[in-house]
Design a protein around this motif. Structure first.
Motif, PDB file in Angstrom:
ATOM      1  N   ASP A   1       0.810  -1.222   0.000  1.00 41.90           N
ATOM      2  CA  ASP A   1       0.000   0.000   0.000  1.00 41.90           C
ATOM      3  C   ASP A   1       0.842   1.269   0.000  1.00 41.90           C
ATOM      4  O   ASP A   1       0.528   2.239  -0.692  1.00 41.90           O
TER       5      ASP A   1
ATOM      6  N   ALA B   1      -5.562   4.583  -2.160  1.00 40.81           N
ATOM      7  CA  ALA B   1      -6.097   4.266  -0.838  1.00 40.81           C
ATOM      8  C   ALA B   1      -7.568   4.646  -0.702  1.00 40.81           C
ATOM      9  O   ALA B   1      -8.320   4.012   0.054  1.00 40.81           O
TER      10      ALA B   1
ATOM     11  N   ALA C   1      -4.905  -2.098  -1.260  1.00 41.94           N
ATOM     12  CA  ALA C   1      -6.210  -1.615  -1.708  1.00 41.94           C
ATOM     13  C   ALA C   1      -6.607  -2.283  -3.017  1.00 41.94           C
ATOM     14  O   ALA C   1      -7.780  -2.629  -3.227  1.00 41.94           O
TER      15      ALA C   1
ATOM     16  N   ARG D   1      -7.404  -6.044  -2.326  1.00 35.99           N
ATOM     17  CA  ARG D   1      -8.672  -6.159  -1.608  1.00 35.99           C
ATOM     18  C   ARG D   1      -9.849  -5.991  -2.566  1.00 35.99           C
ATOM     19  O   ARG D   1     -10.887  -6.642  -2.412  1.00 35.99           O
TER      20      ARG D   1
END
Length: 383
Positions: free
Chosen positions: A127, A135, A187, A190
């Motif tokens: 990240d 983000a 991010a 995910r």
């Protein structure tokens, strides 16, 4: 085979650089006498290169490019890699916009100097090294599809822009958490639904977009003590790639190594490192030294003592690495101490400037340069 350049050819190269508007005035680098490091490497079927920045090839005070450093790079190297200019932060200032200006200038310069260019990198899977906008990016209702589309678009756009001008990519950089050996989550991953499918997609997309290129997983698991979990995590990742049929060609071994305290067990360290490399090559992967430099930890401030110890440490490391015929390309992360990232990252507690590169901050060759030359000369022939 390219011979070591004369002063005349070095000056001609500097003149060509000056014409780009990317360099200023400066002294001629004191390139070591005899064959260049790349010439010595090519004699063994290998190549030698370095990271450069996008001015290109070094700056003074962050504003004026240094032709002495450019001459040093063109005098010693056969390939280069961007230090930062191909990373997402540089190329992708916004989700819907690319900015290729700095890297275009770098690869154009490399082409004029007849230097091959490696690609670094297509995805730095942490990240903190993705663009800030990532983000808080809204991936929408179908997060997986939007995330996949973003990653595929990025890799396809970069690979297709540079085509066959780049023949080796660090597709994924540093996906393994050193402390645990688990994969980082980001991010982007995910949104896509996990780290493994994200990394797999990166490599599959790169293969389709650049079928000519060597595809590399790059990480900094090191041969020093305390990196067992990191190495184990990298092996697990590579095993998973093989099991899933993911097109990964080689492991990039960053090689940001650091000297060890007197009396440390070098034999045990080298044996453990060989076991790791044997496991990697036993799976059929190639090897690339992508970012070699040496932190002069645990050494006295005296530069002569440090330089000798760094040179000896470099030679031991390179002799071991060069014993693997799967290793062809060797790149240092900077040719001169003047521009090494390490000074800002980890300064010495005694205030002495770090000396991690083959040339000092005045562009004079150091014993580390001699060690690299000797290691290439002693390496087995890959031709």
């Amino acid at each position: 085979m390219t011979e070591h350049p004369t002063r005349r050819t070095m000056l001609a190269g500097m003149a060509a650089l000056a014409g780009t508007g990317l360099v200023g005035r400066g002294a001629v680098a004191a390139v070591a006498a005899g064959p260049s490091l790349d010439t010595l490497a090519k004699a063994r079927g290998m190549r030698f290169g370095t990271a450069v920045n996008g001015r290109p090839a070094g700056t003074d005070s962050g504003s004026r490019a240094n032709p002495a450093y450019a001459a040093l790079v063109t005098g010693e190297c056969g390939l280069v890699v961007a230090e930062n200019e191909m990373k997402w932060q540089a190329l992708r200032p916004a989700p819907d916009r690319f900015d290729f200006a700095r890297f275009d200038a770098m690869i154009d310069w490399a082409d004029r100097q007849h230097l091959a260019m490696r690609g670094h990198n297509l995805l730095w899977h942490q990240d903190k090294w993705l663009p800030r906008w990532m983000a808080t990016h809204d991936f929408g209702r179908d997060r997986r599809r939007a995330g996949e589309r973003m990653l595929v678009q990025h890799i396809e756009t970069v690979c297709r822009r540079y085509g066959r001008r780049i023949r080796s990519y660090d597709v994924v950089n540093e996906a393994v958490t050193p402390a645990t050996g688990a994969l980082y989550d980001t991010a982007l991953s995910r949104a896509i639904g996990g780290a493994e499918p994200t990394l797999d997609l990166a490599f599959r997309t790169a293969r389709a977009a650049a079928p000519h290129a060597q595809l590399v997983y790059n990480d900094y698991m090191s041969w020093e003590p305390g990196n067992d979990r990191h190495r184990a995590g990298v092996l697990t990742l590579l095993e998973g790639f093989k099991a899933r049929g993911v097109p990964v060609d080689a492991l990039g071994v960053q090689s940001h190594i650091m000297t060890q305290p007197a009396g440390s067990d070098a034999t045990a360290r080298e044996a453990e490192w060989r076991r790791f490399l044997d496991a990697v090559t036993g799976m059929g992967y190639g090897l690339v030294i992508t970012e070699l430099d040496v932190r002069d930890n645990n050494l006295p401030a005296d530069p002569n003592v440090r330089d000798r110890a760094v040179a000896d440490y470099t030679r031991a490391y390179c002799d071991l690495m060069f014993s693997y015929p799967q290793l062809r390309d060797v790149l240092v992360w900077g040719m001169s101490d003047r521009y090494s990232w390490i000074e800002g990252f980890e300064p010495r507690k005694d205030g002495a400037r770090r000396r991690p590169c083959p040339y000092d901050d005045r562009f004079n060759p150091k014993p580390m340069r001699d060690s690299l030359a000797a290691a290439f000369a002693a390496a087995a022939d890959r031709t």
